[in-house]
Scaffold this motif. Structure first.
Motif, mmCIF file in Angstrom:
data_model
loop_
_atom_site.group_PDB
_atom_site.id
_atom_site.type_symbol
_atom_site.label_atom_id
_atom_site.label_comp_id
_atom_site.label_asym_id
_atom_site.label_seq_id
_atom_site.Cartn_x
_atom_site.Cartn_y
_atom_site.Cartn_z
ATOM 1 N N TYR A 131 16.906 2.588 -33.295
ATOM 2 C CA TYR A 131 17.013 4.233 -33.409
ATOM 3 C C TYR A 131 15.498 4.697 -33.719
ATOM 4 C CZ TYR A 131 21.979 4.400 -32.408
ATOM 5 O OH TYR A 131 23.240 4.475 -31.800
ATOM 6 N N LEU A 132 14.940 4.086 -34.724
ATOM 7 C CA LEU A 132 13.606 4.318 -35.184
ATOM 8 C C LEU A 132 12.680 4.328 -33.936
ATOM 9 C CD1 LEU A 132 11.670 5.167 -37.367
ATOM 10 C CD2 LEU A 132 11.259 2.644 -37.894
ATOM 11 N N ARG A 133 12.718 3.365 -33.319
ATOM 12 C CA ARG A 133 11.866 3.210 -32.166
ATOM 13 C C ARG A 133 11.995 4.694 -31.292
ATOM 14 N NH1 ARG A 133 11.451 -2.716 -29.241
ATOM 15 N NH2 ARG A 133 11.136 -3.881 -31.212
ATOM 16 N N ALA A 134 13.271 4.872 -30.811
ATOM 17 C CA ALA A 134 13.550 5.933 -30.092
ATOM 18 C C ALA A 134 13.100 7.311 -30.835
ATOM 19 C CB ALA A 134 15.216 5.936 -29.790
ATOM 20 N N ALA A 135 13.380 7.426 -31.947
ATOM 21 C CA ALA A 135 13.216 8.650 -32.681
ATOM 22 C C ALA A 135 11.617 9.021 -32.558
ATOM 23 C CB ALA A 135 13.697 8.622 -34.107
ATOM 24 N N GLU A 136 10.805 7.813 -33.026
ATOM 25 C CA GLU A 136 9.221 8.062 -32.858
ATOM 26 C C GLU A 136 8.805 8.240 -31.481
ATOM 27 O OE1 GLU A 136 7.951 4.328 -34.788
ATOM 28 O OE2 GLU A 136 8.036 5.104 -36.740
ATOM 29 N N LEU A 165 13.828 14.657 -42.369
ATOM 30 C CA LEU A 165 12.874 14.767 -41.526
ATOM 31 C C LEU A 165 13.269 14.587 -40.077
ATOM 32 C CD1 LEU A 165 9.716 14.224 -40.439
ATOM 33 C CD2 LEU A 165 10.266 11.676 -40.857
ATOM 34 N N TRP A 166 14.188 13.671 -39.950
ATOM 35 C CA TRP A 166 14.764 13.446 -38.425
ATOM 36 C C TRP A 166 15.603 14.484 -37.943
ATOM 37 C CZ3 TRP A 166 11.579 10.889 -35.836
ATOM 38 C CH2 TRP A 166 10.855 9.855 -36.180
ATOM 39 N N PHE A 167 16.524 15.181 -38.937
ATOM 40 C CA PHE A 167 17.408 16.372 -38.565
ATOM 41 C C PHE A 167 16.531 17.567 -38.204
ATOM 42 C CE2 PHE A 167 20.987 14.676 -41.408
ATOM 43 C CZ PHE A 167 21.814 14.077 -40.107
ATOM 44 N N SER A 168 15.467 17.754 -38.834
ATOM 45 C CA SER A 168 14.498 18.809 -38.431
ATOM 46 C C SER A 168 13.963 18.686 -37.321
ATOM 47 C CB SER A 168 13.682 18.827 -39.478
ATOM 48 O OG SER A 168 13.907 19.061 -40.993
ATOM 49 N N ARG A 205 5.602 16.489 -43.758
ATOM 50 C CA ARG A 205 6.092 15.380 -42.954
ATOM 51 C C ARG A 205 6.767 15.896 -41.817
ATOM 52 N NH1 ARG A 205 9.505 10.780 -44.947
ATOM 53 N NH2 ARG A 205 9.236 9.897 -43.071
ATOM 54 N N VAL A 206 7.522 16.920 -41.837
ATOM 55 C CA VAL A 206 7.854 17.499 -40.593
ATOM 56 C C VAL A 206 6.913 18.290 -39.618
ATOM 57 C CG1 VAL A 206 9.720 19.405 -39.499
ATOM 58 C CG2 VAL A 206 10.180 17.783 -41.494
ATOM 59 N N ALA A 207 6.229 19.048 -40.623
ATOM 60 C CA ALA A 207 4.847 19.731 -39.984
ATOM 61 C C ALA A 207 3.891 18.862 -39.469
ATOM 62 C CB ALA A 207 4.090 20.618 -41.064
ATOM 63 N N ALA A 208 3.702 17.695 -40.016
ATOM 64 C CA ALA A 208 2.483 16.713 -39.473
ATOM 65 C C ALA A 208 3.168 15.783 -38.401
ATOM 66 C CB ALA A 208 1.903 15.836 -40.765
ATOM 67 N N TRP A 209 4.301 15.808 -38.086
ATOM 68 C CA TRP A 209 4.912 14.643 -37.180
ATOM 69 C C TRP A 209 4.515 14.854 -35.797
ATOM 70 C CZ3 TRP A 209 8.123 14.407 -33.011
ATOM 71 C CH2 TRP A 209 8.657 12.938 -32.882
ATOM 72 N N LYS A 210 4.149 13.804 -35.139
ATOM 73 C CA LYS A 210 3.971 14.019 -33.668
ATOM 74 C C LYS A 210 4.308 12.445 -33.155
ATOM 75 C CE LYS A 210 -0.611 16.184 -34.195
ATOM 76 N NZ LYS A 210 -1.730 16.273 -33.725
ATOM 77 N N PRO A 211 4.942 12.702 -31.994
ATOM 78 C CA PRO A 211 5.462 11.367 -31.344
ATOM 79 C C PRO A 211 4.634 10.493 -30.961
ATOM 80 C CG PRO A 211 5.244 13.535 -29.821
ATOM 81 C CD PRO A 211 5.337 13.941 -31.111
ATOM 82 N N ARG A 212 5.119 9.127 -31.047
ATOM 83 C CA ARG A 212 4.087 8.196 -30.681
ATOM 84 C C ARG A 212 4.023 7.806 -29.219
ATOM 85 N NH1 ARG A 212 5.256 3.180 -35.213
ATOM 86 N NH2 ARG A 212 4.346 4.766 -37.103
#
Length: 212
Positions: A131-136, A165-168, A205-212
């Motif tokens: 799921y971490l792979r999928a989420a990223e 983080l992930w719910f957001s 972390r939410v504001a800075a997050w970008k998909p890999r």
């Protein structure tokens, strides 16, 4: 009026001719070994044609050449028995191949197999890893499942900031208002169980997050 109808008929005929030319071009590329054309042709035949057997074979050709979207699609066909006999093991194997190549939805599907103990020994920890792979990779369902595992402390240590983080992030791309509201409610419950410092860091972390 007759002139308008004649013009409309001419336009329709031209459109059909354009489609036929485009399909012929894709067929030629697929026959020449272009893996993307093979997958595209298979998808066109599957969703817009009446030759399911040919569609599956073109998708399989692309999957056999390690094209992740085709591997995922073949996994879907075996998962639900569309155009092939339903086969959990084949579905899992194709999902895993695509997931190993970075296909986010395939990684989430592998996580589902481990979470449910379907064909494989149930493992929340292994599910969390997939799921971490999928989420990223920006798969919304993977993001939700991972958030829930962090929230419940199942398969991973309980981590409310990670759940937040992930719910957001999942809420940010939820297609329906009810889904978004439900995710935000879960996020807010996680926030209520965090310190002010943890919440501030999670928001960063939410504001800075970008998909890999």
């Amino acid at each position: 009026m007759l002139g308008v109808l004649a013009g409309a008929g001419s336009t329709a005929a031209q459109d059909d001719s354009d489609v036929e030319r485009a399909l012929a071009a894709i067929r030629a590329k697929a026959a020449a070994g272009d893996v993307i054309a093979q997958f595209s042709l298979g998808s066109l035949l599957y969703y817009g044609g009446d030759d399911t057997m040919a569609a599956v074979e073109w998708i399989r050709k692309a999957a056999d050449r390690q094209y992740a979207p085709a591997e995922f699609q073949l996994g879907q066909l075996y998962d639900f028995g569309f155009g092939v006999s339903q086969d959990d093991r084949a579905a899992f194997d194709w999902y895993r191949r695509a997931g190993d190549r970075g296909h986010a939805a395939a990684a989430r599907a592998v996580g589902d197999f481990y979470r449910k103990g379907r064909i494989v020994v149930a493992s929340a920890a292994e599910a969390a890893r997939w799921y971490l792979r999928a989420a990223e990779g920006d798969d919304i369902r993977g993001q939700y499942q991972l958030a829930q595992l962090y929230f419940d402390g199942v398969g991973v240590a309980r981590d409310y900031p990670a759940a937040y983080l992930w719910f957001s992030i999942a809420a940010g791309q939820a297609p329906l208002p009810d889904n978004r509201d439900g995710l935000l409610e879960l996020r807010n419950i996680a926030a209520a169980r965090m310190t002010e410092a943890q919440l501030a860091e999670a928001k960063h972390r939410v504001a800075a997050w970008k998909p890999r």
